[in-house]
Design a protein around this motif. Structure first.
Motif, short mmCIF file in Angstrom:
data_model
loop_
_atom_site.label_atom_id
_atom_site.label_comp_id
_atom_site.label_asym_id
_atom_site.label_seq_id
_atom_site.Cartn_x
_atom_site.Cartn_y
_atom_site.Cartn_z
N GLN A 8 1.32 -1.03 0.26
CA GLN A 8 -0.01 0.16 -0.51
C GLN A 8 0.89 1.36 0.04
O GLN A 8 0.75 1.79 -0.54
N LEU A 9 1.80 1.78 0.43
CA LEU A 9 3.07 2.51 0.55
C LEU A 9 3.53 2.95 -0.73
O LEU A 9 3.43 3.62 -1.31
N CYS A 10 4.08 1.48 -1.70
CA CYS A 10 4.11 2.09 -2.56
C CYS A 10 2.67 2.23 -3.38
O CYS A 10 3.32 3.16 -5.00
N LEU A 11 1.81 1.16 -3.20
CA LEU A 11 0.95 2.35 -3.91
C LEU A 11 0.36 4.02 -4.03
O LEU A 11 -0.11 4.31 -5.21
N ASP A 12 0.92 3.91 -2.49
CA ASP A 12 0.54 5.86 -2.27
C ASP A 12 1.92 6.76 -3.44
O ASP A 12 1.95 7.94 -3.29
N VAL A 13 3.38 5.99 -2.85
CA VAL A 13 4.16 6.77 -2.98
C VAL A 13 4.76 6.47 -4.78
O VAL A 13 4.95 7.90 -5.00
N LEU A 14 4.42 5.56 -6.12
CA LEU A 14 5.45 5.48 -5.83
C LEU A 14 4.33 6.49 -7.52
O LEU A 14 5.47 6.27 -8.57
N PRO A 15 3.58 6.33 -8.01
CA PRO A 15 2.71 7.19 -8.63
C PRO A 15 3.21 8.43 -8.57
O PRO A 15 2.62 9.43 -9.58
N GLN A 16 3.43 8.77 -7.70
CA GLN A 16 3.68 10.34 -7.55
C GLN A 16 5.29 10.91 -7.59
O GLN A 16 5.74 11.96 -8.16
N ALA A 17 5.89 10.08 -8.20
CA ALA A 17 7.52 9.86 -9.14
C ALA A 17 6.96 11.03 -11.06
O ALA A 17 6.21 10.08 -10.96
N PRO A 18 7.71 10.84 -11.02
CA PRO A 18 8.04 11.99 -12.11
C PRO A 18 7.60 11.61 -13.70
O PRO A 18 6.90 11.31 -14.78
N ARG A 89 19.47 -2.12 -13.85
CA ARG A 89 19.43 -1.25 -12.98
C ARG A 89 19.51 0.44 -13.00
O ARG A 89 19.64 1.18 -11.81
N ALA A 90 19.27 1.23 -13.81
CA ALA A 90 18.53 2.78 -13.56
C ALA A 90 17.45 2.59 -12.65
O ALA A 90 17.08 3.03 -11.58
N ALA A 91 16.54 1.25 -13.08
CA ALA A 91 14.63 1.59 -12.48
C ALA A 91 15.30 1.32 -10.56
O ALA A 91 14.42 1.51 -9.71
N GLU A 92 16.39 -0.05 -10.86
CA GLU A 92 16.61 0.11 -9.41
C GLU A 92 16.95 1.35 -8.68
O GLU A 92 16.29 1.84 -7.77
N ALA A 93 18.28 1.96 -9.19
CA ALA A 93 18.40 3.49 -8.35
C ALA A 93 17.00 4.25 -8.55
O ALA A 93 16.65 5.28 -7.30
N TYR A 94 16.39 4.21 -9.47
CA TYR A 94 15.21 5.53 -9.17
C TYR A 94 14.01 5.21 -8.66
O TYR A 94 13.37 5.72 -8.06
N LEU A 95 13.48 3.62 -8.05
CA LEU A 95 12.67 3.31 -7.18
C LEU A 95 13.29 3.08 -5.55
O LEU A 95 12.58 3.84 -4.90
N SER A 102 10.55 9.56 0.05
CA SER A 102 9.09 9.98 0.87
C SER A 102 9.17 10.41 1.60
O SER A 102 7.91 10.23 2.68
N ALA A 103 10.54 10.18 2.57
CA ALA A 103 10.69 10.53 3.94
C ALA A 103 9.31 9.34 4.73
O ALA A 103 8.67 9.58 6.02
N HIS A 104 8.85 8.15 4.98
CA HIS A 104 8.28 7.24 4.86
C HIS A 104 9.50 7.10 6.36
O HIS A 104 10.30 6.79 6.94
N PRO A 105 8.54 7.61 8.15
CA PRO A 105 9.23 7.66 8.90
C PRO A 105 9.55 6.44 9.47
O PRO A 105 10.89 6.10 10.54
N GLU A 106 9.32 4.86 8.94
CA GLU A 106 9.70 3.33 9.42
C GLU A 106 10.73 2.91 8.93
O GLU A 106 11.90 2.55 8.44
N ILE A 107 11.53 3.67 7.26
CA ILE A 107 11.98 3.62 5.97
C ILE A 107 13.49 3.84 6.93
O ILE A 107 13.66 4.77 6.77
N GLN A 108 13.76 2.84 6.86
CA GLN A 108 15.82 3.44 8.03
C GLN A 108 16.83 2.92 6.95
O GLN A 108 18.00 3.87 6.28
N ARG A 109 16.59 2.20 5.59
CA ARG A 109 17.09 2.75 3.76
C ARG A 109 16.40 1.65 3.07
O ARG A 109 15.82 0.96 3.12
N ALA A 110 16.77 2.44 1.74
CA ALA A 110 16.26 2.00 0.51
C ALA A 110 17.47 2.20 -0.39
O ALA A 110 18.52 2.71 -0.60
N TYR A 111 17.89 0.70 -0.69
CA TYR A 111 18.84 0.77 -1.85
C TYR A 111 18.93 -0.16 -3.07
O TYR A 111 17.69 -1.30 -2.86
#
Length: 159
Positions: A8-18, A89-95, A102-111
């Protein structure tokens, strides 16, 4: 964070990316228990499986209690397209950058998986302040107008 809540977080956040137009639940006959389909502005699509590892000491039947921490500092979002096409590789970096920002307070690291080590199967990893982890291996890719391949994890070099 349990996979359904992360989806659900992905469904909310990802469509906001350009460069992303939609993120929808992966819901066909071959769908994994939890996954999403991401459509980009070019019409290319990426099918992503969502799997998770519980926080240390947690059990699957425990309540999914948020454990907030310091939100991540925003990072530059890299280009998704190169010559009009996307590489895994570009998709990894972009996502990873989009989820970081997203500044989600539970996320410590995304890679991106290839940020940590060379890999045959690209994807994105998320670590949470609770100690839980979510993995987003890329299962299928398709260029605009194409259907996804039949064999999971056999990705196109660009899409």
């Amino acid at each position: 964070m349990h996979p359904d809540r992360f989806r659900q977080l992905c469904l909310d956040v990802l469509p906001q990316a350009p460069d992303i137009t939609t993120a929808e639940p992966w819901a066909d006959d071959d769908a994994p228990p939890c996954g999403i389909v991401i459509t980009t502005t070019s019409g290319s699509r990426l099918w992503v499986t969502i799997t998770s590892v519980l926080a240390p000491g947690a059990r699957i039947d425990d309540a999914d209690v948020p454990v907030p921490g310091e939100p991540l500092t925003a990072v530059p979002v890299p280009a998704l397209y190169e010559d009009g096409k996307i590489t895994p590789r570009a998709a990894e970096a972009y996502l990873a950058a989009t989820l970081t920002n997203s500044a989600h307070p539970e996320i410590q690291r995304a890679y991106g998986y290839t940020d940590d080590a060379p890999t045959r199967h690209p994807g994105v990893g998320i670590e949470f302040h609770s100690g839980a982890k979510v993995y987003l291996p890329f299962a299928h890719t398709a260029r605009a107008g194409q259907n996804r391949g039949r064999e999971r994890y056999r990705l196109q070099n660009d899409f």
